[in-house]
Design a protein around this motif. Sequence first.
Motif, PDB file in Angstrom:
ATOM      1  N   VAL A 285     -74.364 -18.819  38.922  1.00  0.00           N
ATOM      2  CA  VAL A 285     -75.425 -17.994  38.324  1.00  0.00           C
ATOM      3  C   VAL A 285     -74.859 -17.131  37.200  1.00  0.00           C
ATOM      4  N   GLU A 286     -73.699 -16.543  37.447  1.00  0.00           N
ATOM      5  CA  GLU A 286     -73.080 -15.685  36.432  1.00  0.00           C
ATOM      6  C   GLU A 286     -72.652 -16.495  35.212  1.00  0.00           C
ATOM      7  N   ILE A 287     -72.081 -17.682  35.455  1.00  0.00           N
ATOM      8  CA  ILE A 287     -71.681 -18.547  34.337  1.00  0.00           C
ATOM      9  C   ILE A 287     -72.897 -18.950  33.513  1.00  0.00           C
ATOM     10  N   PHE A 288     -73.983 -19.315  34.200  1.00  0.00           N
ATOM     11  CA  PHE A 288     -75.196 -19.714  33.489  1.00  0.00           C
ATOM     12  C   PHE A 288     -75.725 -18.567  32.632  1.00  0.00           C
ATOM     13  N   ALA A 289     -75.675 -17.346  33.159  1.00  0.00           N
ATOM     14  CA  ALA A 289     -76.146 -16.193  32.384  1.00  0.00           C
ATOM     15  C   ALA A 289     -75.296 -15.985  31.134  1.00  0.00           C
ATOM     16  N   VAL A 290     -73.981 -16.132  31.263  1.00  0.00           N
ATOM     17  CA  VAL A 290     -73.087 -15.970  30.111  1.00  0.00           C
ATOM     18  C   VAL A 290     -73.388 -17.020  29.042  1.00  0.00           C
ATOM     19  N   MET A 291     -73.534 -18.282  29.465  1.00  0.00           N
ATOM     20  CA  MET A 291     -73.756 -19.360  28.499  1.00  0.00           C
ATOM     21  C   MET A 291     -75.153 -19.287  27.896  1.00  0.00           C
ATOM     22  N   ALA A 292     -76.152 -18.985  28.714  1.00  0.00           N
ATOM     23  CA  ALA A 292     -77.527 -18.933  28.206  1.00  0.00           C
ATOM     24  C   ALA A 292     -77.709 -17.791  27.204  1.00  0.00           C
ATOM     25  N   SER A 293     -77.153 -16.628  27.501  1.00  0.00           N
ATOM     26  CA  SER A 293     -77.291 -15.499  26.571  1.00  0.00           C
ATOM     27  C   SER A 293     -76.495 -15.745  25.284  1.00  0.00           C
ATOM     28  N   SER A 294     -75.319 -16.385  25.399  1.00  0.00           N
ATOM     29  CA  SER A 294     -74.543 -16.721  24.196  1.00  0.00           C
ATOM     30  C   SER A 294     -75.304 -17.712  23.323  1.00  0.00           C
TER      31      SER A 294
END
Length: 327
Positions: A285-294
């Motif tokens: 979930v945290e990785i997805f948030a980092v990639m999606a916001s980037s």
Amino acid sequence: MTRLTIHTCCYDCVPCSEGEISNITDSDNCIKCQSDEWPNEKRDRCLPKVVEFISYQNDTIASAFSCVSVFGCLVTGFIFGIFFSYRDTPIVKANNRNLSYLLLVSIILSFLSVFLFLGRPNDVTCRLRETSFGIFFSVAVSSLLAKTVMVCVAFKSTKPGSPWRKWLSVKLPYTIVSLCSSFQALICIIWLSISPPFQDLDTDSYPGKIIIQCNEGSDIWFYSMLGYLGLLAAVSLVLAFMVRTLPDSFNEAKYITFSMLVFCSVWISMIPAYLSTRGKTMVAVEIFAVMASSAGLLGCVFFPKCFIILFKSEMNIKADLLGKRKN
């Protein structure tokens, strides 16, 4: 002669409790397995618990995240090359190209920070993963905030005798980025000094598994880091929304508004999902948030400009940007 009657006595066996075994026939007591072990199906032997983390060898999701992260870095680098090659064109110069370079570098670093979340965590990676994305995103959002402030100042300074002219300085945007990013860095330094993140072995959440995860150390400083990042994003969103209707020469505020909407939406939806999951799911979930916001920052801010540079070069002229182009 009296006949001797022999009565045999039998045990009624009761299964051992969870986490216990019995390897002795007709034993009165069960033996508890160690914290890193778990009984087999027959409950007569202790076996090592399964260790769980996002592994490069066993999890296809690690390969997927790695590919997406590398692809994001390549796309961002390609856009950086476009902006550098066309650095003297009006559309690149109009919105402070140096801030654009800084924003692109911070997005590249944000994509690369994904690799800190993959593999077996340890104390070093735990400390780096939790602080790196906070600092990198603070630089990115601060750059967008500085761009928005300069849009507002530039528009107000066009009026005769405007006191805003004195703020039209090269130092202003860099001062904004430096101050906002330094405050986030200070939060992270205090966090690492007082109660830093560390590797944590969770042996109780799931039977038969040891979850190797990162413990934030101090929840107060962890949420202070996230809260400050959210504050920067909210201020940038509000300010960009307020100046989005300014003349076309300052229309980058529209792109910043969309990028901040995506950024805020991703992290607001991430927090409850992050708090309600454990183990590999929480990290994913945290990785997805980092990639999606980037990806949101990259797509909303830079894709429209790259489209004009590459495919609508007739629009990349000063007269068009100023809204004075003749049909």
